[in-house]
Design an enzyme around this catalytic site. Structure first.
Site, PDB file in Angstrom:
ATOM      1  N   GLU A 173      57.434  73.128  70.268  1.00  0.00           N
ATOM      2  CA  GLU A 173      58.459  72.081  70.385  1.00  0.00           C
ATOM      3  C   GLU A 173      59.599  72.206  69.381  1.00  0.00           C
ATOM      4  O   GLU A 173      60.053  71.217  68.822  1.00  0.00           O
ATOM      5  CB  GLU A 173      57.789  70.695  70.280  1.00  0.00           C
ATOM      6  CG  GLU A 173      56.701  70.497  71.328  1.00  0.00           C
ATOM      7  CD  GLU A 173      55.940  69.174  71.208  1.00  0.00           C
ATOM      8  OE1 GLU A 173      56.208  68.432  70.251  1.00  0.00           O
ATOM      9  OE2 GLU A 173      55.105  68.907  72.078  1.00  0.00           O
ATOM     10  N   ASP A 233      56.572  74.695  74.594  1.00  0.00           N
ATOM     11  CA  ASP A 233      57.400  73.477  74.587  1.00  0.00           C
ATOM     12  C   ASP A 233      57.204  72.680  75.873  1.00  0.00           C
ATOM     13  O   ASP A 233      56.667  73.190  76.860  1.00  0.00           O
ATOM     14  CB  ASP A 233      58.884  73.843  74.425  1.00  0.00           C
ATOM     15  CG  ASP A 233      59.671  72.780  73.647  1.00  0.00           C
ATOM     16  OD1 ASP A 233      59.299  71.586  73.713  1.00  0.00           O
ATOM     17  OD2 ASP A 233      60.651  73.148  72.973  1.00  0.00           O
ATOM     18  N   GLU A 303      49.648  73.209  78.964  1.00  0.00           N
ATOM     19  CA  GLU A 303      49.078  71.866  78.730  1.00  0.00           C
ATOM     20  C   GLU A 303      49.227  71.012  79.994  1.00  0.00           C
ATOM     21  O   GLU A 303      49.731  69.893  79.962  1.00  0.00           O
ATOM     22  CB  GLU A 303      49.795  71.174  77.554  1.00  0.00           C
ATOM     23  CG  GLU A 303      49.802  72.007  76.293  1.00  0.00           C
ATOM     24  CD  GLU A 303      50.457  71.322  75.096  1.00  0.00           C
ATOM     25  OE1 GLU A 303      50.733  70.110  75.161  1.00  0.00           O
ATOM     26  OE2 GLU A 303      50.692  72.005  74.093  1.00  0.00           O
TER      27      GLU A 303
HETATM   28  C1  XIL Z   1      47.995  65.752  71.666  1.00  0.00           C
HETATM   29  C2  XIL Z   1      46.503  65.541  71.758  1.00  0.00           C
HETATM   30  O1  XIL Z   1      46.124  65.652  73.102  1.00  0.00           O
HETATM   31  C3  XIL Z   1      46.128  64.168  71.209  1.00  0.00           C
HETATM   32  O2  XIL Z   1      44.721  64.055  71.137  1.00  0.00           O
HETATM   33  C4  XIL Z   1      46.730  63.972  69.822  1.00  0.00           C
HETATM   34  O3  XIL Z   1      46.490  62.654  69.392  1.00  0.00           O
HETATM   35  C5  XIL Z   1      48.210  64.237  69.845  1.00  0.00           C
HETATM   36  O4  XIL Z   1      48.456  65.541  70.353  1.00  0.00           O
HETATM   37  N1  XIL Z   1      52.044  68.551  73.050  1.00  0.00           N
HETATM   38  C6  XIL Z   1      51.184  69.350  72.341  1.00  0.00           C
HETATM   39  C7  XIL Z   1      49.801  68.904  72.081  1.00  0.00           C
HETATM   40  O5  XIL Z   1      51.550  70.495  72.044  1.00  0.00           O
HETATM   41  O6  XIL Z   1      49.319  69.385  70.863  1.00  0.00           O
HETATM   42  C8  XIL Z   1      49.674  67.405  72.132  1.00  0.00           C
HETATM   43  O7  XIL Z   1      48.291  67.071  72.047  1.00  0.00           O
HETATM   44  C9  XIL Z   1      50.297  66.862  73.383  1.00  0.00           C
HETATM   45  C10 XIL Z   1      51.755  67.212  73.461  1.00  0.00           C
END
Ligand code: XIL
Length: 579
Positions: A173, A233, A303
């Site tokens: 990010e 990102d 993700e």
């Molecule tokens: C999130 C996790 O899923 C949560 O458990 C934590 O509280 C916050 O982070 N982008 C990312 C991840 O790259 O690391 C994030 O994960 C979600 C958004």
């Protein structure tokens, strides 16, 4: 692959059956076809065909791990379907170090040994991030100290996990901007990153804040030369953000290649996080994949989850679950098409109950680890879409009867010929308004009557959409594109009969409002602008009721649009057919 489709629609919730034993991701995908599920019985997710097997020739299928997923049924589900895992939190800087020189690898190491014993690969997440970081690295330090800390951290952490991870998110990010990308990626970097701030702290000496990006990748390459290095990102399906990331990756890689003379890139992969909603246009995802491909990098969907905005706390309706599954199916059709360049598709969570976006039920499995429609859509996208039809086939469809009503007279007999439709799809958790709608048409216009049930009416906000009001959306050519064009319009009438419009000046629009026992009744005339209507004409159409209190919008209900994006995206409208 039609064999993995359920015989009947699979219930959204319910208790999984008894544990029939473990199967690893290496077990044949075909041995338990889901179509053999007797209707009524809910099969646990770990008995279903393995997604890892189904996509073995295409890309890895990933999920996250954490302390509560590596045992019992959760681990059974993981071993069944996933062949690569990412730590949801436990390999982020905040989890590994709090003080300079002090690292705690115990938790992560224990989990990694379980995972490795199960024969599952690991992707590292993440070396650099502005969130979930450690203050000593980059907060209140000079550029020189930040660079030293970065080197120490990356050497220690990537060095520690060397040989245990196949790839790393080196920077997460780093790009953050809205608006249009002007061409220089330096301007698109996230300003609220402490890395950015620390590296810019000696700007007077001509040192540039954006140098941190390249340095992070160079340190990662040194610390673990075997790992594939990723930039990761969100919102990378938005074209401007994708353009900024492309410019950054290209620039850094060009410099690196000139220096090394070798073919290997420094930034070898782009991770598209993929936190989508059912309003996301899969085509926008494909467009960005194509952009990144031109850089010669690998791509991972890192993700993935597809949320349903405004879902009720007790779960998705069958209609919402199907819409979500369709988005998943369309995404996987695209991923398969580009499989040669995609390394991994990782879901961000095992089940809806443990998702970081639990309120939008975004994953493949219910909290009880039974499969949702989304699982079947991912397991066999073509078969799923052939079976349920594409989105078009089950958007709401209404009929407008011929007739010309008197405005301001909700009980005009002209309305008796028109069918009534509920406007009750709730987009927010709290909502006190709902209603019904009817439509009529003649050669000049579409006429809409919306009867709203709402006990307390409020117009104290300066924003029209935050006042109690009714909105109609019309797409005369029903072009179903994601931006307004000719003949598309948004028509809003408040309970005080104030009119406001989107994408049209509202010429010729008339409206009237009557108070009713339990709310208000809007009647409106929306002149046709670009079509000559005839019996059988089909248009895009939607109705929304805004519910306001104390100067803010507390709730929204719609007839068709499940996303709340109708004001900007005609592709989410339902359809109306003139009879
Ligand atoms: C999130 C996790 O899923 C949560 O458990 C934590 O509280 C916050 O982070 N982008 C990312 C991840 O790259 O690391 C994030 O994960 C979600 C958004």
């Amino acid at each position: 692959m039609a064999g993995v489709l359920p015989a009947a629609s699979v219930p959204a919730c319910g208790a999984p059956g008894t544990d029939t034993g473990e199967k690893s991701a290496g077990t044949s995908a075909r041995e338990t076809p889901a179509s053999s599920v007797p209707s009524g019985k809910i099969q646990p997710g770990w008995e279903l065909p393995s997604l890892a097997d189904i996509y073995r020739e295409d890309f890895k299928i990933g999920n996250v791990f954490g302390p509560d997923t590596l045992s019992g049924d959760s681990f059974r589900l993981i071993r069944r379907h996933f062949n690569i895992l990412t730590a949801e939190n436990d390999m982020k800087p905040a989890s590994l170090t709090r003080e300079k020189g002090v690292y705690d690898f115990d938790t992560a190491d224990a989990m990694l040994s379980e995972i490795s014993a199960a024969g599952i690969a690991v992707h590292g997440h993440t070396l650099g991030w502005h969130a979930q970081s450690a203050a000593w690295l980059n907060t209140g330090v000079t550029r020189t100290e930040a660079a030293e800390n970065m080197r120490a951290y990356v050497q220690t952490v990537a060095g520690h996990f060397r040989g245990k991870v196949v790839s790393w998110d080196v920077l997460n990010e780093g790009v953050d901007f809205s608006g249009s990308f002007g061409g220089n990626w330096h301007d698109a970097l996230r300003r609220d990153s402490d890395w950015y701030a620390a590296f810019g702290s000696e700007a007077k000496k001509g040192e540039n804040p954006w140098d941190y990006v390249e340095l992070l990748f160079r340190e990662a390459r040194k610390a673990d030369p075997d790992a594939v290095l990723y930039y990761n990102d969100y919102n990378l399906n938005l074209s401007e953000k994708a353009d900024a990331v492309c410019a950054m990756v290209q620039d850094i890689n060009d410099r690196y290649r000139k220096e090394t003379g070798g073919p290997r890139l420094l930034i070898e992969g782009v991770g598209m996080q993929g936190h989508y909603t059912i309003g996301t246009d899969p085509k926008s995802v494909e467009k960005s994949i194509q952009k990144f491909l031109r850089l010669g990098v690998r791509i991972s969907i890192s993700e993935l989850d597809v949320g349903v905005p405004g879902a009720e706390p007790d779960g998705l309706t069958p209609e919402q679950e199907k819409r979500q599954a369709i988005v998943y199916a369309k995404l996987f059709q695209i991923f398969k098409k580009h499989a040669a360049s995609i390394d991994r598709v990782t879901f961000w969570g095992l089940d809806d109950a443990r998702s970081w976006r639990a309120e939008s039920f975004p994953l493949l499995f219910n909290g009880d680890l039974s499969a949702k429609q989304a699982y079947y859509a991912v397991a066999d996208p073509d078969g799923y879409l052939a079976k349920v039809g594409s989105e078009e086939t089950f958007r709401q469809s209404a009929e407008a009867a011929p007739g010309t009503p008197v405005l301001g007279k909700g009980q005009d007999p002209a309305w008796d010929k028109a069918r009534e439709y509920p406007v009750t799809q709730q987009l927010q958790a709290w909502n006190y308004a709902s209603g019904t709608m009817k439509a009529l048409w003649d050669s000049d216009a579409l006429y809409v009557r919306v009867q709203v049930r709402d006990a307390s009416l409020d117009a104290s906000s300066a924003n029209a959409w935050e006042q109690d009001s009714v909105e109609c959306f019309v797409s005369e050519s029903d072009n179903r594109t994601d931006a307004y064009g000719d003949g598309d319009g948004q028509y809003r009438v408040s309970f005080r009969n104030d009119r406001s419009f989107g994408s049209t000046d509202g010429a010729g629009v008339q409206s009237a409002v009557e108070k009713t026992e339990d709310g208000y009744c809007v009647t409106m005339k929306i002149p046709f602008r670009t079509v000559k209507p005839a019996s059988g004409t089909k248009m895009g159409f939607d109705v929304q009721i805004n519910d306001a209190a104390d100067g803010v919008r507390k709730g929204v209900v719609t007839w068709n649009d499940p996303t709340g994006r109708a004001y900007t995206d005609p592709s989410v409208f339902g359809e109306i057919i003139l009879r």
